[in-house]
Design an enzyme around this catalytic site. Structure first.
Site, PDB file in Angstrom:
ATOM      1  CD  GLU A 258      -2.141   2.068   1.720  1.00  0.00           C
ATOM      2  OE1 GLU A 258      -1.913   3.057   0.997  1.00  0.00           O
ATOM      3  OE2 GLU A 258      -2.307   2.128   2.947  1.00  0.00           O
ATOM      4  CB  CYS A 292      -2.253   6.674   1.610  1.00  0.00           C
ATOM      5  SG  CYS A 292      -0.980   6.016   2.618  1.00  0.00           S
TER       6      CYS A 292
HETATM    7  C1  UN1 Z   1      -3.358   5.689   4.964  1.00  0.00           C
HETATM    8  O1  UN1 Z   1      -3.291   6.905   4.785  1.00  0.00           O
HETATM    9  O2  UN1 Z   1      -2.353   4.953   4.871  1.00  0.00           O
HETATM   10  O3  UN1 Z   1      -9.170   6.112   4.177  1.00  0.00           O
HETATM   11  C2  UN1 Z   1      -4.586   4.979   5.388  1.00  0.00           C
HETATM   12  C3  UN1 Z   1      -8.547   6.731   5.038  1.00  0.00           C
HETATM   13  C4  UN1 Z   1      -8.164   5.983   6.289  1.00  0.00           C
HETATM   14  C5  UN1 Z   1      -6.928   5.168   6.094  1.00  0.00           C
HETATM   15  C6  UN1 Z   1      -5.800   5.850   5.386  1.00  0.00           C
HETATM   16  N1  UN1 Z   1      -9.240   5.124   6.671  1.00  0.00           N
HETATM   17  O4  UN1 Z   1      -8.227   7.888   4.908  1.00  0.00           O
END
Ligand code: UN1
Length: 502
Positions: A258, A292
């Site tokens: 990821e 992310c």
């Molecule tokens: C991440 O930024 O690695 O969807 C995960 C989201 C969160 C998870 C992000 N539930 O923004």
């Protein structure tokens, strides 16, 4: 009002003692004020073979514990996390700089995945398949894979561990967790909750079921390179994934990657603009742009571009940037000064590529922290910097005339994590979700790209790495599938009508 609890009070409340916090050489700083809050002992590289061997021994026991019983351990973990929610959320705020509500939200995400995994522990289903041979039956059985390394990033220091660990445990796999060197305290505090769950579980959990290793790239490399580590789930930069992915593939291990995102929103002429503004601001500046899934690119129809940019500038002008513990703060600090420097350099490049920048100014909300006002960069097109993921609150704005152009822009970046469209037009919404629409792992309509629920599979395509974690059938990545054919007849017919009489 800045809370009066000291950093040490916060760490102690999460079960971390003075002995846990001192005696090593890994300095941990709070992004809130840059203060050193611990000096942790790192896991010596020489200990990694023993740690991996312990996980292998744990696997030999845990794989035979019935899955619903394994689920009971995860149920207890969920209970401990509920009890520790405030304390652990405060450590997330202290160590990752998230505002209080987001720190608590992250712990809630851990609780949610535990609940999901408990149910899953009774639903690790395989198929029954019609056999072409008389008196035969075919089926699929799912078995545990083996020790699972979980490598996590600073921005979701505990939720991502729990997505992987809750699933790995019910699937029958021991876990070795390597958190980011920037956020080892949240990891230690999560392990306190896990140990409490373990103590209540009974003695059918083997020693070494979940182990924490603290260290840098050498520690990670030991996990990535060992054939005894069956699954490597790694969250972080594309640069990291380019190292981890090929190494795991080289030994035919399984990886769940990821990596970077460069998430876009298309805003169509029919969009509910007030709703869009709220979604844009949350997903572009929430977590100080360090998800992310943060919104990084706004692709807006030229007929409403000026109006939307004005509305955003107005919203950005009043955003409270400051101490993440203060009620009312919406934008906390960046993780460190390097991160701020990268943001400022990206804005410089955006300017050089013809962008007009609003915001993006350093501010000294709390001395010692890397605070900045979120930036909007109105761009003449999708230039090099727009195609690059900068882990900071920068929103690049571009215009479009036809939906086809908008989708082309949306897809024309190396990353493929999350995406969305704001439109009230059914044809546009469905086209965006169709095979010729968004090429991302996540595609939404009338909500922003960030803040996904745990029930869906989470991950993305292209440089995002292709892995899926969390909900739906992401559990299958932690198990191996066996195809079984059972002959209950007294004959031995061969498939495809082959004759082989002896
Ligand atoms: C991440 O930024 O690695 O969807 C995960 C989201 C969160 C998870 C992000 N539930 O923004």
């Amino acid at each position: 009002m800045t809370p009066t609890r000291t950093h040490t009070d916060i760490l102690n409340a999460a079960g971390l003692t003075a002995t846990d916090l001192a005696g090593g050489d890994l300095a941990v700083h709070s992004p809130i004020d840059g203060a050193e809050i611990a000096r942790l002992r790192q896991t010596p590289a020489a200990q990694m073979p023993d740690i991996i061997a312990r996980a292998q021994s744990a696997f030999k026991v845990w794989r035979s514990v019935p899955a619903p019983r394994r689920g009971e351990l995860v149920r207890l973990l969920g209970e401990e996390l509920r009890a520790a929610k405030d304390a652990l959320g405060a450590v997330v705020t202290l160590e990752a700089g998230k505002i209080t509500s987001e720190g608590l939200g992250e712990v809630q995400e851990m609780i949610d995945i535990c609940d999901f995994a408990v149910g899953l522990s009774r639903q690790l289903y395989g198929l029954t398949i019609a056999s072409e041979r008389p008196g035969h039956r075919m089926m699929e059985t799912w078995h545990p894979m083996g020790p699972t390394a979980v490598i996590t990033a600073f921005n979701f220091p505990v939720a991502v561990w729990s997505w992987n660990t809750a699933l790995a445990l019910v699937c029958g796999n021991p876990v070795i967790w390597k958190p980011s060197e920037k956020t080892p305290l949240t990891a230690l505090a999560s392990m306190v909750a896990f140990q409490r769950a373990l103590a209540r579980f009974g003695d059918d959990a083997p020693e070494g079921l979940v182990q924490l290793v603290i260290g840098g790239p050498e520690t990670g490399a030991a996990l990535v390179e060992s054939p005894a580590v069956a699954v490597v789930s790694a969250t972080g930069s594309t640069r990291m994934g380019r190292i981890v992915g090929p190494k795991v593939a080289q030994r035919f291990g399984r990886s769940i990657l990821e990596l970077g995102g460069n998430n876009a929103m298309i805003v169509a002429p029919s969009a509910d603009l007030d709703m869009a503004v709220r979604a844009i601001v949350f997903s572009a500046v929430g977590t100080a742009g360090q998800r992310c899934t943060s919104l990084r690119r706004l692709i807006v129809h030229n007929s409403i571009r000026a109006e939307l940019v004005e509305k955003l500038k107005t919203a950005y002008a009043t955003l409270p940037v400051g101490d993440p513990r203060d009620a009312g703060t919406l934008v906390g600090p960046l993780i460190d000064a390097d991160s701020l420097a990268r943001m400022l350099a990206a804005l410089e490049q955006a300017r050089a590529e013809g962008g007009q920048i609003y915001g993006g100014e350093r501010c000294d909300a709390v001395a010692g922290g890397a605070y900045v006002t979120p930036a909007i960069a109105d761009m003449p097109g999708q230039s090099a910097i727009v195609k690059t993921e900068t882990f900071a609150p920068i929103l690049y704005v571009m215009g479009y005339d036809t939906l086809e152009d908008a989708i082309d822009l949306q897809n024309d970046v190396p990353q493929g994590l999350s995406s969305c469209i704001f439109t009230l037009n059914l044809r546009e919404a469905e086209a965006f979700l169709s095979a010729v629409g968004s090429d991302c792992g996540i595609a939404n309509v009338n909500i922003g790209p960030s803040g996904a629920e745990i029930g869906g599979a989470f991950g993305g395509e292209k440089e995002t790495g292709g892995g899926r974690e969390s909900g739906s059938d992401a559990w299958k990545a932690y198990m191996r599938r066996a195809t079984n054919t059972i002959n209950y007849s007294a004959q031995l017919p061969l498939a495809q009508g082959v004759k082989f009489d002896i």
